[in-house]
Write a protein that holds these residues in place. Structure first.
Motif, mmCIF file in Angstrom:
data_model
loop_
_atom_site.group_PDB
_atom_site.id
_atom_site.type_symbol
_atom_site.label_atom_id
_atom_site.label_comp_id
_atom_site.label_asym_id
_atom_site.label_seq_id
_atom_site.Cartn_x
_atom_site.Cartn_y
_atom_site.Cartn_z
ATOM 1 N N ASN A 141 0.824 -1.198 0.000
ATOM 2 C CA ASN A 141 0.000 0.000 0.000
ATOM 3 C C ASN A 141 0.870 1.265 0.000
ATOM 4 O OD1 ASN A 141 -1.142 1.959 2.459
ATOM 5 N ND2 ASN A 141 -2.660 1.494 0.891
ATOM 6 N N LYS A 142 1.971 1.198 0.752
ATOM 7 C CA LYS A 142 2.828 2.374 0.835
ATOM 8 C C LYS A 142 3.619 2.544 -0.462
ATOM 9 C CE LYS A 142 1.437 3.633 4.870
ATOM 10 N NZ LYS A 142 0.179 2.885 4.982
ATOM 11 N N LYS A 158 1.345 4.369 -2.856
ATOM 12 C CA LYS A 158 1.218 5.803 -2.590
ATOM 13 C C LYS A 158 2.504 6.561 -2.925
ATOM 14 C CE LYS A 158 -0.756 5.369 1.681
ATOM 15 N NZ LYS A 158 -1.399 5.933 2.899
ATOM 16 N N ASN A 211 4.613 1.902 8.671
ATOM 17 C CA ASN A 211 4.816 1.180 7.406
ATOM 18 C C ASN A 211 5.292 2.130 6.317
ATOM 19 O OD1 ASN A 211 3.972 -1.362 8.328
ATOM 20 N ND2 ASN A 211 1.822 -0.861 7.974
ATOM 21 N N ALA A 251 -7.111 4.804 7.065
ATOM 22 C CA ALA A 251 -6.446 5.488 8.192
ATOM 23 C C ALA A 251 -6.273 6.960 7.850
ATOM 24 C CB ALA A 251 -5.112 4.823 8.516
ATOM 25 N N SER A 252 -5.443 7.255 6.832
ATOM 26 C CA SER A 252 -5.307 8.655 6.420
ATOM 27 C C SER A 252 -6.191 8.959 5.222
ATOM 28 C CB SER A 252 -3.857 8.962 6.073
ATOM 29 O OG SER A 252 -3.524 8.317 4.864
ATOM 30 N N GLY A 253 -6.784 7.936 4.630
ATOM 31 C CA GLY A 253 -7.798 8.143 3.601
ATOM 32 C C GLY A 253 -7.308 8.142 2.159
ATOM 33 N N ALA A 254 -5.995 8.181 1.936
ATOM 34 C CA ALA A 254 -5.503 8.299 0.554
ATOM 35 C C ALA A 254 -5.808 7.039 -0.262
ATOM 36 C CB ALA A 254 -4.009 8.585 0.531
ATOM 37 N N THR A 255 -5.749 5.889 0.386
ATOM 38 C CA THR A 255 -6.018 4.651 -0.337
ATOM 39 C C THR A 255 -7.475 4.625 -0.805
ATOM 40 O OG1 THR A 255 -4.359 3.537 0.998
ATOM 41 C CG2 THR A 255 -5.912 2.130 -0.179
ATOM 42 N N TYR A 266 -4.495 -3.411 10.283
ATOM 43 C CA TYR A 266 -5.228 -3.028 9.067
ATOM 44 C C TYR A 266 -6.001 -4.215 8.480
ATOM 45 C CZ TYR A 266 -2.130 1.064 9.162
ATOM 46 O OH TYR A 266 -1.457 2.197 9.528
ATOM 47 N N THR A 272 -3.670 -4.693 1.938
ATOM 48 C CA THR A 272 -2.724 -3.587 1.782
ATOM 49 C C THR A 272 -1.321 -3.925 2.267
ATOM 50 O OG1 THR A 272 -3.666 -2.760 3.853
ATOM 51 C CG2 THR A 272 -4.388 -1.690 1.813
ATOM 52 N N GLY A 273 -1.128 -5.123 2.816
ATOM 53 C CA GLY A 273 0.218 -5.471 3.303
ATOM 54 C C GLY A 273 0.355 -5.097 4.769
ATOM 55 N N GLY A 274 1.506 -4.530 5.140
ATOM 56 C CA GLY A 274 1.669 -4.053 6.510
ATOM 57 C C GLY A 274 2.147 -5.103 7.486
HETATM 58 C C1 PLP Z 1 -0.988 2.989 5.870
HETATM 59 C C2 PLP Z 1 -1.732 1.730 5.700
HETATM 60 C C3 PLP Z 1 -3.106 1.702 5.458
HETATM 61 C C4 PLP Z 1 -3.960 2.927 5.487
HETATM 62 O O1 PLP Z 1 -4.013 3.575 4.256
HETATM 63 P P1 PLP Z 1 -4.466 5.085 4.196
HETATM 64 O O2 PLP Z 1 -4.176 5.485 2.804
HETATM 65 O O3 PLP Z 1 -3.590 5.819 5.187
HETATM 66 O O4 PLP Z 1 -5.895 5.180 4.578
HETATM 67 C C5 PLP Z 1 -3.704 0.476 5.255
HETATM 68 N N1 PLP Z 1 -2.990 -0.669 5.281
HETATM 69 C C6 PLP Z 1 -1.674 -0.677 5.518
HETATM 70 C C7 PLP Z 1 -0.969 -1.961 5.562
HETATM 71 C C8 PLP Z 1 -0.998 0.514 5.740
HETATM 72 O O5 PLP Z 1 0.317 0.477 5.982
#
Ligand code: PLP
Length: 304
Positions: A47-48, A51, A73, A177-181, A269, A297-299
Motif C-alpha cells: 500500500n505504501k 502511494k 509502514n 487510516a489517512s484516507g488516501a487509499t 489493518y 494492503t500489506g503491513g
Molecule cells: C498505511 C496503511 C493503510 C492505510 O491507508 P491510508 O491510505 O492511510 O488510509 C492500510 N494498510 C496498511 C498496511 C498501511 O500500511
C-alpha cells in the motif's frame, strides 16, 4: 547506484488477484477475491509503495524528509526505497526510541536513514505550514512527504491497483487510516464508471475505518479527492477501540486466519478488514451474486 528500473523489477506488479473462499456464513452468496498488494514486495508494504510510486516516477528527489511513528509502514517502505535508490532520507519520528528501537527503526538504521526523534508536541506540527517551511529551510534540497505518504499525487499510484483488476467489480473494500487509499480507489472506480456508462450497477468503494474517526475520516477522504464523489462510504463499527488497538478476539481471529488461509493478515489493518467482511457477510450486507474485491494492503512488518 541502482536505477529505478532495476528497482521496479523487484516488484510483483500487477499484484495477484486471487479467489477467496472462506467457509464463513454468507460467503457462498457472493464471489470474493483478494487483491494481493501485500505480495508486491517482501520488504516494502504494498500500500505504501502504491502511494509513493508517483513520487519516484517524476524526477527522482535529491533528498527526502518524511514523518511517522515508531512502527510506521510508510517510513519503512520509504526507507527501503531510498536505500535502494541512494536517496538521503531524514525520518522524523514521534517519540524517542534511542534506548529501545523498534524493528522498523532498526531496519531504517541498517539502511543508513537519518533518524530525528521529536516529542509529541513537535510531531503534532507535522501539517503546520510554519513548521514545514522551517523544515524546508533546514533541508533546502529535500522533498517533504507527509505522514503515511498521503498527498494528492498518491491517488495516482493507488488508482493503478484498480486498473489492474480485470474482472467486474461491484464492491472494493479497503482499510482507512489517512484516507488516501480509499480516495484513490473511489477516484479510479469513478473514472471506470464514466468510461463505461452502460454498466447497470456502478462499483462502490467501501472503507473500513481502523481508528475511531466517524466524520473525521470522511473529511480526510473528501479533502484528498479532486471532486466530490458519492461512490464510497466508510464503515465505522470495526475499529475495535482505536488505532492499533487489538482486542483478544481480533488477535485470535488473525491467528486462526493465518493458520488456515493461504496468506497472512495482521491486526492493525488487514485483520480489521477481514473481520469486517466476515461480519458483513453474516449480516447479508451485500446483494446476492455481488463480486467483491478485498484489498490486502500489506503491513505485515508492523506486526513484528
Ligand atoms: C498505511 C496503511 C493503510 C492505510 O491507508 P491510508 O491510505 O492511510 O488510509 C492500510 N494498510 C496498511 C498496511 C498501511 O500500511
Amino acid at each position: 547506484m541502482k536505477s529505478l528500473d532495476v528497482f521496479r523489477h523487484a516488484l510483483t506488479l500487477p499484484s495477484p488477484l486471487v479467489p477467496f473462499e472462506p467457509d464463513w456464513p454468507g460467503a457462498e452468496k457472493v464471489s470474493l477475491y483478494v487483491k494481493r498488494d501485500d505480495a508486491i514486495h517482501p520488504v516494502m508494504s504494498g500500500n505504501k509503495w502504491r502511494k509513493l510510486s508517483p513520487v519516484f516516477k517524476r524526477d527522482i528527489p535529491r533528498e527526502i524528509v518524511s514523518f511517522g511513528g515508531g512502527y510506521s509502514n510508510h517510513l519503512h517502505a520509504l526507507g527501503y526505497a531510498c536505500h535502494q535508490l541512494n536517496i538521503p532520507l531524514t525520518a522524523v519520528i514521534r517519540g524517542n526510541y534511542t534506548a529501545n528501537p523498534t524493528p522498523m527503526i532498526v531496519d531504517l538504521m541498517r539502511w543508513g536513514i537519518r533518524i530525528c526523534y521529536v516529542d509529541r508536541d513537535t510531531y503534532k506540527k507535522r501539517h503546520d505550514s510554519h513548521y514545514l517551511s522551517e523544515l524546508q529551510q533546514r533541508y533546502p534540497d529535500a522533498l517533504l512527504i507527509p505522514e503515511g505518504g498521503s498527498q494528492q499525487i498518491a491517488l495516482e499510484g493507488v488508482s493503478e491497483l484498480v486498473r489492474e483488476i480485470d474482472i467486474h467489480v461491484d464492491h472494493l473494500i479497503a482499510p482507512v487510516a489517512s484516507g488516501a487509499t480509499l480516495a484513490g480507489i473511489a477516484a479510479a472506480l469513478n473514472a471506470q464508471t464514466l468510461s463505461s456508462p452502460l454498466q447497470p450497477n456502478p462499483a462502490s468503494a467501501i472503507g473500513i475505518g481502523v481508528l475511531k474517526g466517524e466524520g473525521y475520516l470522511e473529511s480526510l477522504v473528501e479533502n484528498l479527492l479532486p471532486i466530490t464523489l458519492d461512490n464510497w462510504h466508510i464503515q465505522h463499527e470495526y475499529h475495535m477501540g482505536g488505532y492499533a488497538k487489538v482486542p483478544h478476539a481480533l488477535r485470535e481471529f488473525c491467528q486462526q486466519f493465518n493458520e488456515t488461509m493461504p496468506f497472512s493478515i495482521e491486526p492493525v489493518y488487514s485483520g480489521k478488514v477481514f473481520w469486517a467482511v466476515k461480519d458483513m457477510l453474516a449480516k447479508s450486507t451485500f446483494e446476492p451474486g455481488a463480486q467483491i474485491v478485498i484489498l490486502h494492503t500489506g503491513g505485515l512488518q508492523g506486526a513484528r
